[in-house]
Design an enzyme around this catalytic site. Structure first.
Site, PDB file in Angstrom:
ATOM      1  N   HIS A 101       0.820  -1.218   0.000  1.00  0.00           N
ATOM      2  CA  HIS A 101       0.000   0.000   0.000  1.00  0.00           C
ATOM      3  C   HIS A 101       0.849   1.262   0.000  1.00  0.00           C
ATOM      4  O   HIS A 101       0.350   2.342  -0.313  1.00  0.00           O
ATOM      5  CB  HIS A 101      -0.988  -0.008   1.175  1.00  0.00           C
ATOM      6  CG  HIS A 101      -0.419   0.362   2.502  1.00  0.00           C
ATOM      7  ND1 HIS A 101      -0.129  -0.570   3.471  1.00  0.00           N
ATOM      8  CD2 HIS A 101      -0.115   1.560   3.043  1.00  0.00           C
ATOM      9  CE1 HIS A 101       0.335   0.045   4.555  1.00  0.00           C
ATOM     10  NE2 HIS A 101       0.349   1.338   4.320  1.00  0.00           N
ATOM     11  N   ASP A 132       0.219  -7.422   1.561  1.00  0.00           N
ATOM     12  CA  ASP A 132       0.672  -6.041   1.733  1.00  0.00           C
ATOM     13  C   ASP A 132       2.192  -5.923   1.739  1.00  0.00           C
ATOM     14  O   ASP A 132       2.776  -5.238   2.573  1.00  0.00           O
ATOM     15  CB  ASP A 132       0.097  -5.434   3.012  1.00  0.00           C
ATOM     16  CG  ASP A 132       0.136  -3.904   2.985  1.00  0.00           C
ATOM     17  OD1 ASP A 132       0.317  -3.341   1.890  1.00  0.00           O
ATOM     18  OD2 ASP A 132       0.023  -3.277   4.053  1.00  0.00           O
ATOM     19  N   SER A 214       4.625   2.906   7.721  1.00  0.00           N
ATOM     20  CA  SER A 214       4.409   1.710   6.915  1.00  0.00           C
ATOM     21  C   SER A 214       5.647   1.338   6.124  1.00  0.00           C
ATOM     22  O   SER A 214       6.267   2.181   5.467  1.00  0.00           O
ATOM     23  CB  SER A 214       3.262   1.933   5.929  1.00  0.00           C
ATOM     24  OG  SER A 214       2.026   1.802   6.556  1.00  0.00           O
TER      25      SER A 214
END
Length: 365
Positions: A101, A132, A214
């Site tokens: 993402h 992911d 992230s």
């Protein structure tokens, strides 16, 4: 106060100018923490040297400083046209591991090392959206410092961990916490009608994970990467839920990265699939009642069991599948080849129970 179990991705928008809470997203279902065997009781020796005090502030500070000095050069900032996130230098050939993402639909990126210097151009190698994860590769490999990855299978609840990344664009930031739980199954928010990524065996940590973290590094006090921060819990009324974040285990990350680097894509997902494309079905009041089948993969276990488009899957092995994310989380806990019992609601109102042999989640991109 009971928090809902929503989670949100933690890539930060470039336009973010103030410190704001993460937005809402999909559903996280907490599985039981991995059980650790209790240590056997032993009698102390007759003469035991005085142990080093593990809470000594100076000693602990020294450990933190050593870990940060070791790992921070391996943590990079990744910038796309619309967002930024973090990544971990994987090898001296220029490969960098991050979240799917974070890269989104972009093919090219600017990568900035924590040690400074001009941004380096990078290109996408491939992504594995279901888990992911993604791998990108920088053109200029000079001075890269690959991180050392540890085994997440050896983690214990209570271990001190540090999260390193670029939250809100503050490059090279570090937060501290513990491993709060192991063996969680969590999902990110849905996007354009598709279920969010589902992370099995996720590491829950109290180390703050903010937008931009992230794809960064969750490390133990030996300086080894044991996870990749990817999701943060959010309460729909109060916003971000402090101290509840999730990371992809390093064992999963290295397996996926090695496959992408070697083969150009993931060739073995190790993940079960029913063989259907689904969406969430709702009743007249808008409440989710199951997942409606939109299409069935030819030759799949679902097709062989007689599942057809329009059927609503109500449960698997008597575990409710009220939403598409709930179905994804349940399948993430199973293996290809497992046989499961599926309860269906047909379009005409009839019900049925069928047995399905699970296949493997497709990996072709």
């Amino acid at each position: 106060m009971e928090l809902s179990r929503k989670v949100t991705r933690t890539a930060a928008a470039l336009a973010l100018a103030t410190l704001t809470a993460c937005g809402g997203g999909g559903v996280a279902t907490g599985g039981p923490a991995a059980q650790q065997p209790a240590p056997a009781a032993t009698a102390p020796p007759a003469s035991t040297p005085e142990p080093t005090n593990p809470t000594n502030p100076t000693a602990l500070e020294s450990v933190y400083e050593s870990v940060i000095k070791k790992v921070l050069p391996s943590t990079v900032q990744i910038t796309t046209g619309r967002s930024l996130g973090s990544g971990i230098i994987y090898d001296t050939q220029g490969h960098i591991v991050t979240n799917a993402h974070v890269v989104g639909d972009s093919q090219e990126f600017d990568v900035t090392l924590a040690t400074g210097g001009k941004p380096r151009k990078a290109k996408l190698v491939n992504t594995f959206p279901a888990g992911d994860l993604a791998v990108i590769k920088v053109d200029d490999t000079r001075g890269l410092t690959p991180a050392s990855f540890g085994r997440s299978a050896d983690l214990r609840v209570g271990q001190i961990v540090l999260a390193m990344g670029n939250p809100l664009g503050f490059s090279g930031s570090v937060t501290q916490g513990i491993v709060s739980a192991l063996g969680r199954t969590v999902s990110g928010e849905s996007h354009e009608g598709r279920p969010g990524a589902t992370i099995s065996n996720a590491i829950q940590t109290s180390a703050p994970i903010n937008p931009g973290n992230s794809g960064g590094a969750l490390v133990d006090l030996s300086g080894k990467v044991i996870g990749i921060p990817t999701l943060a819990a959010v309460d729909p009324q109060l916003g971000a839920a402090p101290g509840i974040g999730f990371a992809i285990p390093s064992d999963t990350a290295t397996d996926v990265a090695n496959q992408i680097i070697k083969n150009g894509r993931v060739v073995n997902s190790h993940r079960a699939a029913l063989g259907v494309r689904v969406g969430t079905a709702v009743d007249a009041q808008g409440n989710p009642i199951g997942v409606v089948v939109g299409s069935v993969t030819p030759g799949s276990g679902a097709e062989k069991a007689g599942i057809v488009p329009g059927d609503v899957i109500r449960s698997i092995n008597d575990k409710p599948t009220a939403t598409a994310n709930a179905l994804s989380q349940l399948l993430a806990s199973m293996k290809p080849g497992d046989k499961v019992t599926v309860k269906l609601l047909h379009p005409d109102g009839g019900t049925a129970t069928v047995d399905v042999a699970l296949g493997e989640l497709p990996t072709a991109q």
